[in-house]
Design a protein around this motif. Structure first.
Motif, PDB file in Angstrom:
ATOM      1  N   THR A 120       0.822  -1.223   0.000  1.00  0.00           N
ATOM      2  CA  THR A 120       0.000   0.000   0.000  1.00  0.00           C
ATOM      3  C   THR A 120       0.846   1.260   0.000  1.00  0.00           C
ATOM      4  O   THR A 120       0.339   2.333  -0.313  1.00  0.00           O
ATOM      5  CB  THR A 120      -0.934   0.033   1.221  1.00  0.00           C
TER       6      THR A 120
ATOM      7  N   VAL B  12       2.124   2.698   2.642  1.00  0.00           N
ATOM      8  CA  VAL B  12       1.905   3.460   3.873  1.00  0.00           C
ATOM      9  C   VAL B  12       3.177   3.421   4.709  1.00  0.00           C
ATOM     10  O   VAL B  12       3.773   2.356   4.904  1.00  0.00           O
ATOM     11  CB  VAL B  12       0.713   2.888   4.669  1.00  0.00           C
TER      12      VAL B  12
ATOM     13  N   LYS C  84      -0.621   6.871  15.926  1.00  0.00           N
ATOM     14  CA  LYS C  84      -1.693   6.076  15.327  1.00  0.00           C
ATOM     15  C   LYS C  84      -1.278   4.611  15.415  1.00  0.00           C
ATOM     16  O   LYS C  84      -0.132   4.273  15.126  1.00  0.00           O
ATOM     17  CB  LYS C  84      -1.923   6.477  13.879  1.00  0.00           C
TER      18      LYS C  84
ATOM     19  N   ARG D 224      -7.682   7.191  16.296  1.00  0.00           N
ATOM     20  CA  ARG D 224      -6.246   6.973  16.072  1.00  0.00           C
ATOM     21  C   ARG D 224      -5.801   5.549  16.364  1.00  0.00           C
ATOM     22  O   ARG D 224      -4.692   5.169  16.049  1.00  0.00           O
ATOM     23  CB  ARG D 224      -5.419   7.913  16.953  1.00  0.00           C
TER      24      ARG D 224
ATOM     25  N   GLU E  57      -7.406  -2.025   4.234  1.00  0.00           N
ATOM     26  CA  GLU E  57      -8.471  -1.038   4.450  1.00  0.00           C
ATOM     27  C   GLU E  57      -8.204  -0.180   5.688  1.00  0.00           C
ATOM     28  O   GLU E  57      -8.314   1.045   5.650  1.00  0.00           O
ATOM     29  CB  GLU E  57      -9.803  -1.772   4.589  1.00  0.00           C
TER      30      GLU E  57
ATOM     31  N   LEU F 157      -5.065   2.217   5.292  1.00  0.00           N
ATOM     32  CA  LEU F 157      -5.380   3.405   4.505  1.00  0.00           C
ATOM     33  C   LEU F 157      -6.289   4.358   5.274  1.00  0.00           C
ATOM     34  O   LEU F 157      -6.132   5.580   5.194  1.00  0.00           O
ATOM     35  CB  LEU F 157      -6.010   2.996   3.171  1.00  0.00           C
ATOM     36  N   LYS F 158      -7.219   3.802   6.030  1.00  0.00           N
ATOM     37  CA  LYS F 158      -8.133   4.631   6.828  1.00  0.00           C
ATOM     38  C   LYS F 158      -7.362   5.413   7.896  1.00  0.00           C
ATOM     39  O   LYS F 158      -7.550   6.618   8.054  1.00  0.00           O
ATOM     40  CB  LYS F 158      -9.186   3.736   7.490  1.00  0.00           C
TER      41      LYS F 158
ATOM     42  N   ASP G 111      -4.114   6.005   7.922  1.00  0.00           N
ATOM     43  CA  ASP G 111      -3.116   6.876   7.294  1.00  0.00           C
ATOM     44  C   ASP G 111      -3.729   8.210   6.875  1.00  0.00           C
ATOM     45  O   ASP G 111      -3.071   9.243   6.939  1.00  0.00           O
ATOM     46  CB  ASP G 111      -2.496   6.173   6.086  1.00  0.00           C
ATOM     47  N   SER G 112      -4.985   8.188   6.470  1.00  0.00           N
ATOM     48  CA  SER G 112      -5.634   9.426   6.039  1.00  0.00           C
ATOM     49  C   SER G 112      -6.272  10.189   7.198  1.00  0.00           C
ATOM     50  O   SER G 112      -6.727  11.315   7.010  1.00  0.00           O
ATOM     51  CB  SER G 112      -6.701   9.117   4.984  1.00  0.00           C
ATOM     52  N   ALA G 113      -6.302   9.598   8.386  1.00  0.00           N
ATOM     53  CA  ALA G 113      -6.907  10.270   9.544  1.00  0.00           C
ATOM     54  C   ALA G 113      -6.046  11.440   9.983  1.00  0.00           C
ATOM     55  O   ALA G 113      -4.824  11.338  10.062  1.00  0.00           O
ATOM     56  CB  ALA G 113      -7.076   9.279  10.690  1.00  0.00           C
ATOM     57  N   ASP G 114      -6.691  12.560  10.242  1.00  0.00           N
ATOM     58  CA  ASP G 114      -5.981  13.741  10.741  1.00  0.00           C
ATOM     59  C   ASP G 114      -5.779  13.602  12.235  1.00  0.00           C
ATOM     60  O   ASP G 114      -6.668  13.186  12.962  1.00  0.00           O
ATOM     61  CB  ASP G 114      -6.781  15.013  10.470  1.00  0.00           C
TER      62      ASP G 114
END
Length: 157
Positions: free
Chosen positions: A48, A50, A77, A100, A113, A116-117, A119-122
């Motif tokens: 991926t 990441v 995270k 997180r 899944e 990626l979820k 990794d994109s979390a602020d």
């Protein structure tokens, strides 16, 4: 005598510092795995793209300790591929970390899944400046008052 009482009073008013050991995973995004899930998690992370570090933990107590570090580090995270029950219980006690910290089953699709979820979390990267700054300022003020009182006493005598 009066200065000693003042110093003692100031130390009693300062709150305690809670520490429970050194953090062994300084990276901001980690995967909790064990011996049977580590290779799979690493290969999915590589596929991926990441930027994540996979750690193989040996016990639920080590995982619990690592999760406690996420309480004090707002940039951390964590995805758990192993020890899901430990992470689930921890999240039940600390639901504020659910954005997180996550857990998933040890299959490729679920790992991909969730990686990626997360990794994109602020994450709130700016909030960890105020605590060390205010702690250092408080310590400096107290130390300055003590040294100033001792210096003034010496000059008067």
């Amino acid at each position: 005598m009066k200065e000693a009482f003042t110093v003692l009073l100031m130390f009693l008013l300062v709150g305690g510092v809670a520490a429970h050991g050194i953090e062994i995973t300084p990276e901001s995004f980690i995967v909790i795995a064990d011996n049977s899930t580590g290779k799979l998690a690493r290969s999915v992370a590589d596929e991926t793209g990441v930027n994540v570090t996979v750690y193989r933990f040996q016990s639920a107590a080590d995982v619990e300790h690592e999760l406690e570090h996420a309480l004090g580090n707002p940039n951390k995270k964590i995805l758990a591929v192993a020890y899901q029950e430990t992470v689930k219980e921890f999240l039940n006690r600390h639901p504020e970390l659910s954005d997180r910290v996550a857990y998933c089953s040890a299959d490729e699709n679920s790992i991909r899944e969730n990686l990626l979820k997360l990794d994109s979390a602020d994450v709130d990267a700016g909030s960890d400046f105020l605590t060390p700054f205010s702690s250092g300022a408080l310590i400096g003020v107290i130390l300055g008052m003590v040294l100033g009182a001792l210096w003034m006493k010496r000059k008067i005598s």
